[in-house]
Design an enzyme around this catalytic site. Structure first.
Site, PDB file in Angstrom:
ATOM      1  N   LYS A  23      29.850  50.519  40.155  1.00  0.00           N
ATOM      2  CA  LYS A  23      30.193  50.698  41.575  1.00  0.00           C
ATOM      3  C   LYS A  23      30.691  49.404  42.188  1.00  0.00           C
ATOM      4  O   LYS A  23      31.620  49.389  42.966  1.00  0.00           O
ATOM      5  CB  LYS A  23      28.957  51.162  42.344  1.00  0.00           C
ATOM      6  CG  LYS A  23      28.438  52.490  41.901  1.00  0.00           C
ATOM      7  CD  LYS A  23      27.289  52.897  42.798  1.00  0.00           C
ATOM      8  CE  LYS A  23      26.371  53.861  42.103  1.00  0.00           C
ATOM      9  NZ  LYS A  23      25.286  53.178  41.358  1.00  0.00           N
ATOM     10  N   LYS A  73      24.200  39.967  37.202  1.00  0.00           N
ATOM     11  CA  LYS A  73      24.332  40.201  38.656  1.00  0.00           C
ATOM     12  C   LYS A  73      24.326  38.889  39.423  1.00  0.00           C
ATOM     13  O   LYS A  73      24.963  38.767  40.459  1.00  0.00           O
ATOM     14  CB  LYS A  73      23.195  41.096  39.158  1.00  0.00           C
ATOM     15  CG  LYS A  73      23.252  42.510  38.603  1.00  0.00           C
ATOM     16  CD  LYS A  73      23.620  43.541  39.632  1.00  0.00           C
ATOM     17  CE  LYS A  73      24.116  44.755  38.918  1.00  0.00           C
ATOM     18  NZ  LYS A  73      24.327  45.953  39.516  1.00  0.00           N
ATOM     19  N   LYS A 131      31.936  47.448  32.018  1.00  0.00           N
ATOM     20  CA  LYS A 131      31.280  48.723  32.231  1.00  0.00           C
ATOM     21  C   LYS A 131      31.732  49.288  33.575  1.00  0.00           C
ATOM     22  O   LYS A 131      31.887  48.527  34.529  1.00  0.00           O
ATOM     23  CB  LYS A 131      29.760  48.472  32.266  1.00  0.00           C
ATOM     24  CG  LYS A 131      28.918  49.688  32.472  1.00  0.00           C
ATOM     25  CD  LYS A 131      27.488  49.282  32.786  1.00  0.00           C
ATOM     26  CE  LYS A 131      27.293  49.001  34.265  1.00  0.00           C
ATOM     27  NZ  LYS A 131      26.202  49.676  34.944  1.00  0.00           N
TER      28      LYS A 131
HETATM   29  N1  AQP Z   1      29.402  52.766  33.064  1.00  0.00           N
HETATM   30  C1  AQP Z   1      28.293  53.449  32.800  1.00  0.00           C
HETATM   31  N2  AQP Z   1      28.185  54.136  31.633  1.00  0.00           N
HETATM   32  C2  AQP Z   1      27.057  54.851  31.358  1.00  0.00           C
HETATM   33  N3  AQP Z   1      26.001  54.933  32.205  1.00  0.00           N
HETATM   34  C3  AQP Z   1      26.074  54.258  33.371  1.00  0.00           C
HETATM   35  N4  AQP Z   1      25.227  54.135  34.416  1.00  0.00           N
HETATM   36  C4  AQP Z   1      25.784  53.340  35.356  1.00  0.00           C
HETATM   37  N5  AQP Z   1      27.004  52.937  34.965  1.00  0.00           N
HETATM   38  C5  AQP Z   1      27.221  53.489  33.734  1.00  0.00           C
HETATM   39  C6  AQP Z   1      23.913  54.778  34.491  1.00  0.00           C
HETATM   40  O1  AQP Z   1      23.861  55.504  35.709  1.00  0.00           O
HETATM   41  C7  AQP Z   1      22.526  55.494  36.194  1.00  0.00           C
HETATM   42  C8  AQP Z   1      22.522  55.119  37.641  1.00  0.00           C
HETATM   43  O2  AQP Z   1      23.022  53.806  37.751  1.00  0.00           O
HETATM   44  P1  AQP Z   1      22.725  52.939  39.039  1.00  0.00           P
HETATM   45  O3  AQP Z   1      23.584  53.370  40.106  1.00  0.00           O
HETATM   46  O4  AQP Z   1      21.301  52.986  39.389  1.00  0.00           O
HETATM   47  O5  AQP Z   1      22.871  51.470  38.607  1.00  0.00           O
HETATM   48  P2  AQP Z   1      23.903  50.679  37.813  1.00  0.00           P
HETATM   49  O6  AQP Z   1      23.660  50.822  36.354  1.00  0.00           O
HETATM   50  O7  AQP Z   1      23.764  49.296  38.268  1.00  0.00           O
HETATM   51  O8  AQP Z   1      25.268  51.348  38.232  1.00  0.00           O
HETATM   52  P3  AQP Z   1      26.505  50.613  38.722  1.00  0.00           P
HETATM   53  O9  AQP Z   1      27.565  51.578  38.998  1.00  0.00           O
HETATM   54  O10 AQP Z   1      26.813  49.546  37.726  1.00  0.00           O
HETATM   55  O11 AQP Z   1      26.037  50.024  40.109  1.00  0.00           O
HETATM   56  P4  AQP Z   1      26.203  48.582  40.732  1.00  0.00           P
HETATM   57  O12 AQP Z   1      27.609  48.191  40.554  1.00  0.00           O
HETATM   58  O13 AQP Z   1      25.838  48.768  42.169  1.00  0.00           O
HETATM   59  O14 AQP Z   1      25.265  47.682  40.022  1.00  0.00           O
HETATM   60  C9  AQP Z   1      21.738  54.532  35.314  1.00  0.00           C
HETATM   61  O15 AQP Z   1      20.958  55.265  34.385  1.00  0.00           O
HETATM   62  C10 AQP Z   1      22.802  53.744  34.606  1.00  0.00           C
HETATM   63  O16 AQP Z   1      22.378  53.315  33.325  1.00  0.00           O
END
Ligand code: AQP
Length: 349
Positions: free
Chosen positions: A212, A129, A209
């Site tokens: 968002k 990040k 991956k």
């Molecule tokens: N690509 C993914 N595949 C499987 N699991 C995923 N999760 C997120 N992306 C994937 C799981 O979704 C839950 C909620 O995620 P989050 O929104 O709290 O955080 P994150 O992992 O940081 O999701 P993003 O989309 O990648 O958000 P940003 O871009 O804002 O950092 C978690 O259990 C996560 O493992």
């Protein structure tokens, strides 16, 4: 409050009703996507009957990235709708917003005092990040896993359903629980991550991956024609330059990230046979996938549309959730402070 070692030797907490608690969270940092759904939310739903479940929209975590304050309440509302529409039945679990339960940040401070700096600096999410958001490497981004440990352990949750990207953080949360318990006595369970087969859904770019913040997502509530527009040109097995070139489904992101999780076995066999013999083209394969995605996503989207028309109901669900969460949170914090010898009490004599 009863704590016992489970069959793997992990210290586990059970409620007076004999249930294990589960906790998981989602950031209101953008639209909920199918990576969140396949990797986490669909797993959370399987916990509803057997576990006492707490699901949290973690806005303090989302605030570690630059965001537009005017948009945050809409994002929280949208995250609640997407999760409820996907199957998180508020009658069978507690859904709430992190910043409405101040004990999360209170416990995070306590955990700051038992977490070794070296352990925190090994977290790969922070490294990644801080590369992606080099203009805003704030301390909150660094201490994110400590707040996450507090989110989980505030409810003495032993089971934490997450995607693979969060496993390292859950392991650190377990270490933090051990460090606290060693110093002050057994208060916290040794939480464990529970992951699904769809533990890491890749984005449409096939390189990262689905995330968002990386604009490579398929939204859970995205209009179906828009999903098709994204899916049709998505990258497949690079061996298939021409329609007549055979491919290997296991080397194709469309197959491994999406078909495998949306399509029934018969369709997977159809793809394996058709792709390896070049008897079907990539577009035909994607059309079949899209039909299967429609079957899963359409009912979720219809439920979401109905929920959107009742914002007061969503407000009540989240207020109720915060009330229930606070009841547990207050109790656990009293236990924490008593164990640590903090917080003055009125003398008896
Ligand atoms: N690509 C993914 N595949 C499987 N699991 C995923 N999760 C997120 N992306 C994937 C799981 O979704 C839950 C909620 O995620 P989050 O929104 O709290 O955080 P994150 O992992 O940081 O999701 P993003 O989309 O990648 O958000 P940003 O871009 O804002 O950092 C978690 O259990 C996560 O493992």
């Amino acid at each position: 409050m009863a704590m016992k070692n489970d069959k793997n030797g992990y210290l586990t907490y059970k409620t007076p009703e004999g249930k294990i608690r589960t906790f998981s969270g989602i950031q209101p940092s953008g639209e909920v996507h199918i990576g969140n759904y396949l990797g986490a939310i669909s797993n959370w739903i399987t916990f509803l009957d057997q576990y006492e479940c707490y699901f949290c929209i973690v806005d303090h975590h989302a605030a570690t990235l630059t965001y537009e304050p005017r948009e945050m309440q809409n994002r929280i509302f949208d995250a609640a709708i997407a999760n409820i529409a996907a199957g998180l039945d508020p009658e069978r679990c507690t859904i709430f917003v992190q910043s409405e339960v101040p004990q999360h940040t209170e416990l995070a401070w306590v955990f700051n005092t038992v977490t070794p700096f070296g352990d925190l600096s090994r977290m790969t999410q922070f490294k990644q990040k801080s590369k992606e958001h080099s203009d805003n490497i704030n301390v909150g981004l660094f201490t994110y896993p400590i707040l996450q440990a507090a989110d989980i352990l505030l409810y003495k949750a032993s089971a934490v359903p997450v995607g693979e990207d969060q496993v390292q953080h859950i392991e650190l949360a377990r270490e933090i629980a051990r460090k606290f318990n060693f110093r002050f006595g057994d208060v916290f369970p040794e939480c464990q991550a529970y992951i699904t087969e769809a533990k890491r859904i890749m984005g449409l770019d096939g390189e990262n991956k689905m995330s968002k913040s990386l604009s490579n997502t398929i939204g859970l509530l995205e209009p179906l024609p828009d999903i098709w527009k994204k899916l049709a040109p998505a990258i497949t097995d690079p061996r298939r330059q021409r329609r007549t070139d055979p491919g290997i489904p296991e080397d194709c992101n469309v197959f491994t990230s999406y078909h495998l999780h949306f399509s029934p076995r018969a369709d997977l066999d159809w793809v394996r046979e058709g792709c390896t013999t070049a008897s079907i083209g990539c577009l035909e394969c994607k059309k079949r996938l899209f039909e299967n995605m429609e079957k899963v996503l359409q009912p979720i989207q219809e439920r979401a549309d109905r929920l959107k028309s009742c914002p007061l109901d969503i407000h009540d669900i989240l207020s109720d959730g915060a009330r229930k969460a606070k009841n547990i949170a207050r109790e656990v914090m009293e236990e924490v402070y008593a164990a640590m010898g903090l917080k003055r009490k009125k003398p008896t004599g």
